[in-house]
Design an enzyme around this catalytic site. Sequence first.
Site, PDB file in Angstrom:
ATOM      1  N   HIS A   1      -2.071  -0.613  -0.821  1.00 15.35           N
ATOM      2  CA  HIS A   1      -1.842   0.719  -0.283  1.00 15.35           C
ATOM      3  C   HIS A   1      -2.905   1.662  -0.853  1.00 15.35           C
ATOM      4  O   HIS A   1      -3.171   1.645  -2.059  1.00 15.35           O
ATOM      5  CB  HIS A   1      -0.445   1.210  -0.670  1.00 15.35           C
ATOM      6  CG  HIS A   1      -0.136   2.562  -0.114  1.00 15.35           C
ATOM      7  ND1 HIS A   1       0.223   2.754   1.206  1.00 15.35           N
ATOM      8  CD2 HIS A   1      -0.178   3.793  -0.676  1.00 15.35           C
ATOM      9  CE1 HIS A   1       0.400   4.048   1.426  1.00 15.35           C
ATOM     10  NE2 HIS A   1       0.163   4.706   0.299  1.00 15.35           N
TER      11      HIS A   1
ATOM     12  N   ASP B   1       6.367   1.115   0.967  1.00 14.76           N
ATOM     13  CA  ASP B   1       5.350   1.505  -0.011  1.00 14.76           C
ATOM     14  C   ASP B   1       5.928   1.701  -1.415  1.00 14.76           C
ATOM     15  O   ASP B   1       5.424   2.529  -2.199  1.00 14.76           O
ATOM     16  CB  ASP B   1       4.587   2.757   0.448  1.00 14.76           C
ATOM     17  CG  ASP B   1       3.741   2.467   1.679  1.00 14.76           C
ATOM     18  OD1 ASP B   1       3.347   1.308   1.862  1.00 14.76           O
ATOM     19  OD2 ASP B   1       3.487   3.396   2.458  1.00 14.76           O
TER      20      ASP B   1
ATOM     21  N   GLU C   1     -10.267  -1.164  -3.611  1.00 16.00           N
ATOM     22  CA  GLU C   1      -9.277  -2.039  -2.955  1.00 16.00           C
ATOM     23  C   GLU C   1      -9.795  -3.472  -2.925  1.00 16.00           C
ATOM     24  O   GLU C   1      -9.079  -4.425  -3.236  1.00 16.00           O
ATOM     25  CB  GLU C   1      -9.004  -1.575  -1.518  1.00 16.00           C
ATOM     26  CG  GLU C   1      -8.271  -0.257  -1.414  1.00 16.00           C
ATOM     27  CD  GLU C   1      -7.919   0.090   0.028  1.00 16.00           C
ATOM     28  OE1 GLU C   1      -7.499  -0.795   0.790  1.00 16.00           O
ATOM     29  OE2 GLU C   1      -8.078   1.267   0.404  1.00 16.00           O
TER      30      GLU C   1
END
Length: 211
Positions: free
Chosen positions: A105, A141, A170
Amino acid sequence: MKRLVILISGRGSNMQAVLEAKLNATVAAVISNNPAAKGLTVAHDAGVETRVVNHRDHADRTGFDRALADTIAAYDPDLIVLAGFMRILTREFIERFSGRIMNIHPSLLPAFPGLETHRRAIDEGVKLHGCTVHFVTPALDHGPIVIQAAVPVLPDDDEDRLAARVLEQEHAIYAQAIRWFLDGQLAIDGNRVKLSAACRYAGAMISPLPR
Ligand code: GRF
């Protein structure tokens, strides 16, 4: 050899980073809900089996999730890697693969769950932003956090500049989280992930300020 199934909906840059990470695992399949996902071509060109389970072919979320879960289960994965997979999964799906689904996320959870995280981070004036790899639970999330990387928010950042800085992190942390999982270094304890002593960084990465 452990087996991964990667789910994507679009570009697939996180998927590509996982494919290129030389993990000690087989990527059994890349599956997309979106037949036009660019990442499908990237996966196919890398020699990985690709499948489409189009959510539009199903009347509701439950029907789609059952079809998706059955498609995934046929590959017998040790871990399901959500890499820019833009569908909310049902509790039934998540419980079927409990403890075996990871997501990335683009925020430092629990801040900024949901969409448009970079714009919201800029609007809120936070000085640190980043990304989180977590195990997936029915709460959107949320779920036990494996690793986070923080990046500075700079005065002249716009959404795209900030997104690019986060995306670089990421790509680094997702492969690291999966490697830890494959090596048996992660234990889920309630809402926490316990990392074995062998894990460097203890799940925290802070990217340096640019000079
Ligand atoms: C990434 O920022 C990911 O964190 C978010 O959606 C984006 C997908 O990018 N969930 P890509 O498809 O991996 O390039």
